[in-house]
Design a protein around this motif. Sequence first.
Motif, mmCIF file in Angstrom:
data_model
loop_
_atom_site.group_PDB
_atom_site.id
_atom_site.type_symbol
_atom_site.label_atom_id
_atom_site.label_comp_id
_atom_site.label_asym_id
_atom_site.label_seq_id
_atom_site.Cartn_x
_atom_site.Cartn_y
_atom_site.Cartn_z
ATOM 1 N N ASP A 10 22.081 68.205 29.161
ATOM 2 C CA ASP A 10 21.895 67.634 30.504
ATOM 3 C C ASP A 10 22.314 68.851 31.418
ATOM 4 O O ASP A 10 21.840 68.896 32.848
ATOM 5 N N HIS A 35 17.998 65.645 28.190
ATOM 6 C CA HIS A 35 18.759 64.657 27.754
ATOM 7 C C HIS A 35 18.053 63.967 26.500
ATOM 8 O O HIS A 35 17.104 64.787 26.097
ATOM 9 N N ASN A 56 27.509 64.625 25.384
ATOM 10 C CA ASN A 56 27.622 63.671 26.549
ATOM 11 C C ASN A 56 26.726 63.934 27.690
ATOM 12 O O ASN A 56 26.572 64.876 28.398
ATOM 13 N N PRO A 58 23.206 61.831 30.261
ATOM 14 C CA PRO A 58 22.802 60.414 30.710
ATOM 15 C C PRO A 58 21.522 60.296 29.706
ATOM 16 O O PRO A 58 20.825 60.746 28.835
ATOM 17 N N VAL A 59 21.105 58.719 30.311
ATOM 18 C CA VAL A 59 19.777 58.343 29.607
ATOM 19 C C VAL A 59 19.981 57.988 28.246
ATOM 20 O O VAL A 59 20.157 56.857 27.857
ATOM 21 N N LYS A 60 20.104 58.974 27.353
ATOM 22 C CA LYS A 60 20.571 58.917 25.817
ATOM 23 C C LYS A 60 21.399 60.229 25.726
ATOM 24 O O LYS A 60 21.048 61.136 25.658
ATOM 25 N N ASP A 61 22.590 59.500 25.131
ATOM 26 C CA ASP A 61 23.488 60.625 24.666
ATOM 27 C C ASP A 61 23.203 61.287 23.341
ATOM 28 O O ASP A 61 22.243 60.861 22.724
ATOM 29 N N PRO A 174 32.666 60.342 29.445
ATOM 30 C CA PRO A 174 31.622 60.286 30.362
ATOM 31 C C PRO A 174 30.692 61.888 30.896
ATOM 32 O O PRO A 174 31.360 62.617 30.360
ATOM 33 N N VAL A 175 30.078 61.700 31.372
ATOM 34 C CA VAL A 175 29.299 63.029 32.162
ATOM 35 C C VAL A 175 30.097 63.191 33.404
ATOM 36 O O VAL A 175 30.180 62.287 34.342
ATOM 37 N N THR A 177 31.208 63.675 37.061
ATOM 38 C CA THR A 177 30.375 63.714 38.432
ATOM 39 C C THR A 177 31.126 64.662 39.570
ATOM 40 O O THR A 177 32.233 64.767 39.429
#
Length: 339
Positions: A10, A35, A56, A58-61, A174-175, A177
């Motif tokens: 990502d 992703h 790591n 979003p959408v699908k890891d 997580p990703v 932010t």
Amino acid sequence: MSTRVLICDDSKLARKQLARVLPTDWDVEVEFAEHGQDALDILSSSAFDLLFLDLNMPVKDGYETLEALQSFEQAPAVIVVSGDVQPKAIQRVKDMGAIAFHKKPASSEELRSLLLSLGLMTDSDDKESKPTVAAPTAAEQFTLNDCLQEVSNIAMGRAASVLAEMLNVFIKLPVPTVNILEVGELQMALDYSVKDDSCSAVSQGFVGSGIAFETLLIFSDSSFPDMAKLLGVTEDITRELETELLMDVSSILVGPFMAAIGKQLNIDFSHSHPMLLGQHVKIADLINVKKATWKRTLAVEIVYEVENYQISCDLMLLFTEDSVPTLENLLSFLVEEDE
């Protein structure tokens, strides 16, 4: 015949970095996915020989992508390239079909050695060939947020690995932010992350090479019983013991995280002693303590969760507004090193 390679990450910076370190004598065609779902869509319509896969996203890891690939009739070989270096993460991806794991950021020498050992390339390949990489688009230009997110992602994985090894657990990552926030927006972000009515927090200041920021580690109060259990504490949990637990976990997480950030930026940060910012308070009370300092800040947020335990902590890096131009300049050098 060229080897078809798909790089799935990502982070625009990570995709570029990995493409740059592919062996120059390897005859490959390189394409990119943003992703896991993007990669699966591409692989459903076109055959690839090798997939470099981040975890790591979003959408699908990466884990979800590996699981989905098990139903493909012609799935590519998969090498996971991730900042999450927890031993349990590495074992999980191999159990799910990945042929190898490589930590971020990849170096050309290490990657070449891995590819040779896996038989994916040989020294007899055409020495004059160069990887064919899809031309960059305007969307591939890097912003401060892109670069800081990827640097934080790598540091996050290093810190999680230390905690995971010490406690023999798996840390769900997580990703990260990255946003510039006014103090009111910062409170909203923390209210969203910390679901409990009350929390406790430790802060610590860092400075180096014209960059000043504060780390803020916030624990949901409901985390204390399981934290004590994991750290082998059997006595009753008093406020003094809670403070000790807070300081211990803060040291375990923040120390390795800052070491990894400093290494990537080539900075030795000086730091203050960690300070208990609040205990059993609401987020609004934490914000009020530092409202004058946090009027406007560049914030990096990472939420760590421990699998199978009710433990959640929110790590925030709060950069002063004056630090942003210097940080942007340093991160631009990091990008140029891969040109």
